[in-house]
Write a protein that holds these residues in place. Sequence first.
Motif, mmCIF file in Angstrom:
data_model
loop_
_atom_site.group_PDB
_atom_site.id
_atom_site.type_symbol
_atom_site.label_atom_id
_atom_site.label_comp_id
_atom_site.label_asym_id
_atom_site.label_seq_id
_atom_site.Cartn_x
_atom_site.Cartn_y
_atom_site.Cartn_z
ATOM 1 N N ILE A 118 0.842 -1.195 0.000
ATOM 2 C CA ILE A 118 0.000 0.000 0.000
ATOM 3 C C ILE A 118 0.878 1.246 0.000
ATOM 4 O O ILE A 118 0.659 2.187 -0.756
ATOM 5 C CB ILE A 118 -0.938 0.016 1.222
ATOM 6 C CG1 ILE A 118 -1.912 -1.156 1.159
ATOM 7 C CG2 ILE A 118 -1.690 1.336 1.318
ATOM 8 C CD1 ILE A 118 -2.754 -1.313 2.412
ATOM 9 N N TYR A 119 1.909 1.240 0.868
ATOM 10 C CA TYR A 119 2.798 2.407 0.931
ATOM 11 C C TYR A 119 4.092 2.044 1.649
ATOM 12 O O TYR A 119 4.130 1.138 2.488
ATOM 13 C CB TYR A 119 2.118 3.583 1.648
ATOM 14 C CG TYR A 119 2.869 4.895 1.495
ATOM 15 C CD1 TYR A 119 3.079 5.453 0.232
ATOM 16 C CD2 TYR A 119 3.392 5.566 2.600
ATOM 17 C CE1 TYR A 119 3.777 6.634 0.080
ATOM 18 C CE2 TYR A 119 4.086 6.755 2.464
ATOM 19 C CZ TYR A 119 4.279 7.285 1.197
ATOM 20 O OH TYR A 119 4.980 8.449 1.047
ATOM 21 N N PHE A 120 5.131 2.775 1.306
ATOM 22 C CA PHE A 120 6.435 2.675 1.946
ATOM 23 C C PHE A 120 6.748 4.023 2.582
ATOM 24 O O PHE A 120 6.427 5.073 2.021
ATOM 25 C CB PHE A 120 7.528 2.373 0.912
ATOM 26 C CG PHE A 120 7.335 1.097 0.145
ATOM 27 C CD1 PHE A 120 7.976 -0.077 0.532
ATOM 28 C CD2 PHE A 120 6.530 1.055 -0.980
ATOM 29 C CE1 PHE A 120 7.811 -1.252 -0.185
ATOM 30 C CE2 PHE A 120 6.348 -0.115 -1.704
ATOM 31 C CZ PHE A 120 6.998 -1.272 -1.299
ATOM 32 N N SER A 121 7.402 4.017 3.737
ATOM 33 C CA SER A 121 7.744 5.283 4.382
ATOM 34 C C SER A 121 8.914 5.127 5.346
ATOM 35 O O SER A 121 9.140 4.055 5.905
ATOM 36 C CB SER A 121 6.541 5.839 5.148
ATOM 37 O OG SER A 121 6.847 7.110 5.704
ATOM 38 N N THR A 171 8.806 11.043 -9.098
ATOM 39 C CA THR A 171 7.446 11.418 -8.703
ATOM 40 C C THR A 171 7.453 12.139 -7.347
ATOM 41 O O THR A 171 8.416 12.035 -6.587
ATOM 42 C CB THR A 171 6.554 10.160 -8.646
ATOM 43 O OG1 THR A 171 7.216 9.146 -7.887
ATOM 44 C CG2 THR A 171 6.268 9.643 -10.051
ATOM 45 N N PRO A 172 6.374 12.881 -7.020
ATOM 46 C CA PRO A 172 6.390 13.736 -5.828
ATOM 47 C C PRO A 172 6.651 13.019 -4.511
ATOM 48 O O PRO A 172 7.489 13.458 -3.705
ATOM 49 C CB PRO A 172 4.992 14.376 -5.849
ATOM 50 C CG PRO A 172 4.595 14.371 -7.286
ATOM 51 C CD PRO A 172 5.174 13.105 -7.849
ATOM 52 N N LEU A 173 5.941 11.924 -4.261
ATOM 53 C CA LEU A 173 6.131 11.232 -2.988
ATOM 54 C C LEU A 173 7.484 10.534 -2.927
ATOM 55 O O LEU A 173 8.109 10.463 -1.866
ATOM 56 C CB LEU A 173 5.002 10.227 -2.751
ATOM 57 C CG LEU A 173 3.624 10.836 -2.499
ATOM 58 C CD1 LEU A 173 2.559 9.745 -2.445
ATOM 59 C CD2 LEU A 173 3.618 11.636 -1.202
ATOM 60 N N GLU A 174 7.928 10.021 -4.059
ATOM 61 C CA GLU A 174 9.278 9.433 -4.118
ATOM 62 C C GLU A 174 10.317 10.479 -3.747
ATOM 63 O O GLU A 174 11.248 10.217 -2.973
ATOM 64 C CB GLU A 174 9.553 8.896 -5.525
ATOM 65 C CG GLU A 174 10.974 8.357 -5.695
ATOM 66 C CD GLU A 174 11.404 8.248 -7.150
ATOM 67 O OE1 GLU A 174 12.502 7.708 -7.387
ATOM 68 O OE2 GLU A 174 10.662 8.711 -8.037
ATOM 69 N N ARG A 186 7.825 5.343 -6.543
ATOM 70 C CA ARG A 186 7.567 5.741 -7.932
ATOM 71 C C ARG A 186 6.765 4.666 -8.660
ATOM 72 O O ARG A 186 5.869 4.968 -9.441
ATOM 73 C CB ARG A 186 8.853 6.048 -8.694
ATOM 74 C CG ARG A 186 8.575 6.704 -10.049
ATOM 75 C CD ARG A 186 9.789 6.791 -10.960
ATOM 76 N NE ARG A 186 10.964 7.366 -10.317
ATOM 77 C CZ ARG A 186 12.125 7.537 -10.953
ATOM 78 N NH1 ARG A 186 12.250 7.179 -12.234
ATOM 79 N NH2 ARG A 186 13.172 8.036 -10.315
ATOM 80 N N TYR A 187 7.119 3.414 -8.405
ATOM 81 C CA TYR A 187 6.362 2.329 -9.025
ATOM 82 C C TYR A 187 4.890 2.416 -8.634
ATOM 83 O O TYR A 187 3.998 2.230 -9.471
ATOM 84 C CB TYR A 187 6.931 0.974 -8.600
ATOM 85 C CG TYR A 187 8.279 0.658 -9.206
ATOM 86 C CD1 TYR A 187 8.373 0.175 -10.508
ATOM 87 C CD2 TYR A 187 9.452 0.846 -8.488
ATOM 88 C CE1 TYR A 187 9.594 -0.120 -11.075
ATOM 89 C CE2 TYR A 187 10.684 0.555 -9.042
ATOM 90 C CZ TYR A 187 10.753 0.081 -10.343
ATOM 91 O OH TYR A 187 11.976 -0.192 -10.904
ATOM 92 N N GLN A 188 4.628 2.695 -7.364
ATOM 93 C CA GLN A 188 3.241 2.809 -6.918
ATOM 94 C C GLN A 188 2.553 4.012 -7.544
ATOM 95 O O GLN A 188 1.384 3.929 -7.936
ATOM 96 C CB GLN A 188 3.196 2.916 -5.394
ATOM 97 C CG GLN A 188 3.632 1.649 -4.685
ATOM 98 C CD GLN A 188 3.361 1.719 -3.207
ATOM 99 O OE1 GLN A 188 3.902 2.558 -2.508
ATOM 100 N NE2 GLN A 188 2.514 0.831 -2.725
ATOM 101 N N GLU A 189 3.273 5.114 -7.657
ATOM 102 C CA GLU A 189 2.668 6.331 -8.199
ATOM 103 C C GLU A 189 2.343 6.205 -9.688
ATOM 104 O O GLU A 189 1.532 6.970 -10.209
ATOM 105 C CB GLU A 189 3.574 7.533 -7.932
ATOM 106 C CG GLU A 189 3.586 7.945 -6.462
ATOM 107 C CD GLU A 189 4.315 9.255 -6.213
ATOM 108 O OE1 GLU A 189 3.651 10.311 -6.224
ATOM 109 O OE2 GLU A 189 5.550 9.219 -6.016
#
Length: 245
Positions: free
Chosen positions: A154-157, A196-199, A208-211
Amino acid sequence: MKIIAMIPARYSASRFPGKLMKDLAGKPVILRTYEAALHTNLFDDVYVVTDSDIIFKSIQNAGGKAIMSKKEHECGSDRIAEAVENLAVDIVINVQGDEPFIDAVSLSKLIDVFKKDSTKEIDLASLKVEITDMEDIKNPNNVKVITDVNNLAIYFSRSVIPYHRDTNIKVKYYKHKGVYAFRKQALLDFYNTPITPLEAAEKIEAIRYQEIGKKIKMVETSVEAVGIDTPEDLEKAKNYLKNVE
């Protein structure tokens, strides 16, 4: 299905410059990683891809296979994508150069994801390991990952995720291990997409893959390999090697 391992190797790491060429029981860290990947016997080929003449020559002088990057790259996926763009391969495993003790069982589990994915819905597979120590959980050097019920990321952080608001609910925390398995096309799509922005905010390339809509299957492993991000980690790796050899 042709499967290869690629080990991206930068010399000028920000936290520990030159770490891949530091001595680890008589061999450079990067050579230890290369040999560990080779000895799994899981791959049709194993390569180190680097921007460094020193690393390139070290691998070649040891009889290994190395590819010199032609461009400057911000992350390992970009470096690998350039290297595999014109290679006839199906699955590419990204083995982190600073994790010389990655195990064959975990790598085999990643490969199995694609062997079982007959509809080719999964774009990437990667590893996660449960962590329980709060210092590890809060440490921004440890990338955390949360998944859905099918173990799709779902997400990495670098932050603590999930946030444990209701302490009556048991929560597990997982660290993302920097070992990826890609379909070649997913890798090339990443390569052809600007950061990408979150990356950019998190400095985590998996985002980036998720975005751009790629599906990442997370595979749990119980093996916590020794990664080398600091001089202290290198000393831990030396001690670990003494215990296993």
